[in-house]
Scaffold this active site. Structure first.
Site, PDB file in Angstrom:
ATOM      1  N   ASP A  27       0.850  -1.197   0.000  1.00  0.00           N
ATOM      2  CA  ASP A  27       0.000   0.000   0.000  1.00  0.00           C
ATOM      3  C   ASP A  27       0.888   1.250   0.000  1.00  0.00           C
ATOM      4  O   ASP A  27       1.822   1.349   0.813  1.00  0.00           O
ATOM      5  CB  ASP A  27      -0.884  -0.049   1.264  1.00  0.00           C
ATOM      6  CG  ASP A  27      -1.945   1.033   1.281  1.00  0.00           C
ATOM      7  OD1 ASP A  27      -2.383   1.457   0.203  1.00  0.00           O
ATOM      8  OD2 ASP A  27      -2.348   1.427   2.402  1.00  0.00           O
ATOM      9  N   ASP A  52       3.063   4.727  -5.476  1.00  0.00           N
ATOM     10  CA  ASP A  52       2.402   6.014  -5.271  1.00  0.00           C
ATOM     11  C   ASP A  52       3.373   7.139  -5.620  1.00  0.00           C
ATOM     12  O   ASP A  52       4.179   7.551  -4.787  1.00  0.00           O
ATOM     13  CB  ASP A  52       1.919   6.123  -3.819  1.00  0.00           C
ATOM     14  CG  ASP A  52       1.230   7.461  -3.557  1.00  0.00           C
ATOM     15  OD1 ASP A  52       1.177   8.304  -4.485  1.00  0.00           O
ATOM     16  OD2 ASP A  52       0.761   7.664  -2.427  1.00  0.00           O
ATOM     17  N   HIS A 107      -7.864   9.759   4.101  1.00  0.00           N
ATOM     18  CA  HIS A 107      -7.417   8.700   5.009  1.00  0.00           C
ATOM     19  C   HIS A 107      -7.759   9.080   6.450  1.00  0.00           C
ATOM     20  O   HIS A 107      -7.713  10.254   6.803  1.00  0.00           O
ATOM     21  CB  HIS A 107      -5.894   8.531   4.933  1.00  0.00           C
ATOM     22  CG  HIS A 107      -5.417   7.836   3.693  1.00  0.00           C
ATOM     23  ND1 HIS A 107      -4.484   8.389   2.849  1.00  0.00           N
ATOM     24  CD2 HIS A 107      -5.720   6.624   3.175  1.00  0.00           C
ATOM     25  CE1 HIS A 107      -4.235   7.534   1.866  1.00  0.00           C
ATOM     26  NE2 HIS A 107      -4.975   6.463   2.033  1.00  0.00           N
ATOM     27  N   GLY A 141      -9.096   5.496   1.762  1.00  0.00           N
ATOM     28  CA  GLY A 141      -9.850   6.134   2.841  1.00  0.00           C
ATOM     29  C   GLY A 141     -11.250   5.556   2.972  1.00  0.00           C
ATOM     30  O   GLY A 141     -12.229   6.280   3.187  1.00  0.00           O
ATOM     31  N   GLY A 142     -11.360   4.223   2.885  1.00  0.00           N
ATOM     32  CA  GLY A 142     -12.673   3.566   2.883  1.00  0.00           C
ATOM     33  C   GLY A 142     -13.344   3.468   4.243  1.00  0.00           C
ATOM     34  O   GLY A 142     -14.454   2.942   4.340  1.00  0.00           O
ATOM     35  N   SER A 143     -12.714   3.969   5.302  1.00  0.00           N
ATOM     36  CA  SER A 143     -13.298   3.889   6.650  1.00  0.00           C
ATOM     37  C   SER A 143     -14.286   5.010   6.889  1.00  0.00           C
ATOM     38  O   SER A 143     -13.911   6.191   6.800  1.00  0.00           O
ATOM     39  CB  SER A 143     -12.204   4.018   7.718  1.00  0.00           C
ATOM     40  OG  SER A 143     -11.321   2.933   7.641  1.00  0.00           O
ATOM     41  N   ASN A 189      -8.374   0.746   6.593  1.00  0.00           N
ATOM     42  CA  ASN A 189      -7.381   0.568   7.640  1.00  0.00           C
ATOM     43  C   ASN A 189      -7.940   1.055   8.971  1.00  0.00           C
ATOM     44  O   ASN A 189      -8.150   0.288   9.910  1.00  0.00           O
ATOM     45  CB  ASN A 189      -6.099   1.335   7.261  1.00  0.00           C
ATOM     46  CG  ASN A 189      -4.962   1.071   8.223  1.00  0.00           C
ATOM     47  OD1 ASN A 189      -4.998   0.109   8.979  1.00  0.00           O
ATOM     48  ND2 ASN A 189      -3.956   1.919   8.196  1.00  0.00           N
TER      49      ASN A 189
HETATM   50  P1  13P Z   1      -8.429   4.446   6.052  1.00  0.00           P
HETATM   51  O1  13P Z   1      -7.348   4.334   7.091  1.00  0.00           O
HETATM   52  O2  13P Z   1      -9.090   5.763   6.086  1.00  0.00           O
HETATM   53  O3  13P Z   1      -9.377   3.307   6.098  1.00  0.00           O
HETATM   54  O4  13P Z   1      -7.687   4.392   4.622  1.00  0.00           O
HETATM   55  C1  13P Z   1      -6.993   3.239   4.266  1.00  0.00           C
HETATM   56  C2  13P Z   1      -6.279   3.436   2.989  1.00  0.00           C
HETATM   57  O5  13P Z   1      -6.732   4.107   2.091  1.00  0.00           O
HETATM   58  C3  13P Z   1      -4.996   2.764   2.834  1.00  0.00           C
HETATM   59  O6  13P Z   1      -4.340   3.144   1.672  1.00  0.00           O
END
Ligand code: 13P
Length: 288
Positions: A85, A106, A178, A209-211, A232
C-alpha cells in the site's frame, strides 16, 4: 501458487459491480482476523501492508511469509492477494523481489512527468513477473504513515495517461480522506468520479480512505467504477474500542485475563465482525 495477483479478482469485481475489500494488516492478529472474516464470508481479499506496517512487522519478507503461512495453516480457500500500500519506487521494487503478488507505486507527490516515468518502470517490472500494479494520481487527503496530502481531486487527463501505461487499477482522489472523516466532510465528488471513469475507459478504480464513508456513497461509487476499497482506520478503531472496554471492565485483572490470548480476543472478534459488515456493503460476499 498460494497467493494470487489482484488483477483477475478486481476485473471480475468491476464487471460484476462489486468491490474487493483491501484491508491493511498490522500484525499476526490482523492478518488472521482478515483471513478468517473473508473465508467465512467467501469473499476474495487483498491484504495490504504499508511500508511502515511492514517495517513494524519485521520487513517485507516477514509479511510475505506470515500471509502465506497463515493462508496454508488456516486452510484458506478464497483468493488472497498480498499488496503493498502506498509504495515508494524502491519499496515497490523490494516487495516485488520479496514475493508480494501486487504492488502500489504512489508517485502522486512527484511532478506528473516523473510519476509517469516511474509508474511505467514499476508496471513493466511487475508485469514481467505476473504481479499486479496500482498507481496514484493526485492527492487523496488526510495522513497515512506520517505523510499528509492535501486532498486535491485527481485530474482526469492525468488519470487517462497513467491508465494508458497499462496499470491494472488506479487510485484517484475524489474527495476521499485517510483516517477519520471530519464532521464537515463534503462527501465523495461523484462528478469528478464520472469524469475520471470516462477518461480511463473502463479501468477499475480504487477508493482509498474507505473507513467511515456512508454505505449509500460506497454503493454509488462502486456502480460508477470503483472496484477496490481500502480500509485501515475502521478496523483499528473497533479493535481499540473492544480492548478498552475489556480493560475498563477490569477483565484483565480477573483470573488469567491478562493472557494476551484473552486480552486481545475482544478486539480480534471486533475486527472479524467489522470486516464481514464491510464485505457485505462492498458486495463481495460469496464472490470467491
Ligand atoms: P483508512 O485508514 O481511512 O481506512 O484508509 C486506508 C487506505 O486508504 C490505505 O491506503
Amino acid at each position: 501458487m498460494v497467493l494470487v495477483s489482484a488483477k483477475e479478482m478486481i476485473e471480475k469485481a468491476h464487471e460484476g459491480h462489486y468491490a474487493i475489500p483491501a484491508f491493511n494488516t498490522n500484525n499476526l492478529e490482523w492478518t488472521k482476523c482478515i483471513l478468517q472474516a473473508c473465508e467465512e464470508a467467501k469473499s476474495p481479499v487483498i491484504i495490504q501492508a504499508s511500508e511502515g506496517a511492514a517495517k513494524y512487522m519485521g520487513g517485507y519478507k516477514m509479511v510475505v511469509d506470515l500471509v502465506k503461512d497463515l493462508h496454508d495453516s488456516m486452510g484458506i480457500t478464497v483468493p488472497v492477494a498480498l499488496h503493498l500500500d502506498h509504495g515508494s519506487y524502491e519499496g515497490a521494487k523490494a516487495c516485488i523481489e520479496a514475493g508480494f503478488t501486487s504492488v502500489m507505486f504512489d508517485g502522486s507527490h512527484y511532478d506528473f512527468e516523473e510519476n509517469l516515468e516511474k509508474s511505467k518502470d514499476i508496471i513493466s517490472l511487475a508485469h514481467s513477473l505476473g504481479i499486479s500494479v496500482e498507481c496514484e494520481v493526485g492527492g487523496i487527503g488526510g495522513t497515512e504513515d506520517g505523510v499528509t496530502s492535501n486532498g486535491e481531486l485527481a485530474d482526469p487527463n492525468e488519470c487517462a495517461q497513467i491508465a494508458g501505461l497499462g496499470v491494472d487499477f488506479l487510485a484517484a482522489g475524489i474527495g476521499n480522506i485517510h483516517g477519520k472523516y471530519p464532521e464537515n466532510w463534503a462527501g465523495l465528488n461523484f462528478e469528478r468520479l464520472d469524469e475520471i471513469d470516462k477518461a480511463v475507459n473502463g479501468k477499475p478504480l480504487v477508493l482509498h480512505g474507505g473507513s467511515g464513508i456512508p454505505f449509500d456513497q460506497v454503493a454509488k461509487a462502486i456502480e460508477m467504477g470503483v472496484s477496490k476499497i481500502n480500509v485501515n482506520t475502521e478496523l483499528q478503531l473497533v479493535f481499540a474500542a473492544a480492548t478498552r472496554k475489556y480493560v475498563e471492565e477490569g477483565k484483565d485483572l480477573e483470573g488469567k485475563g491478562y493472557d494476551p490470548r484473552k486480552l486481545l480476543k475482544p478486539g480480534c472478534d471486533a475486527i472479524v465482525e467489522k470486516a464481514k459488515e464491510l464485505i457485505k456493503a462492498f458486495g463481495s460476499e460469496n464472490k470467491a
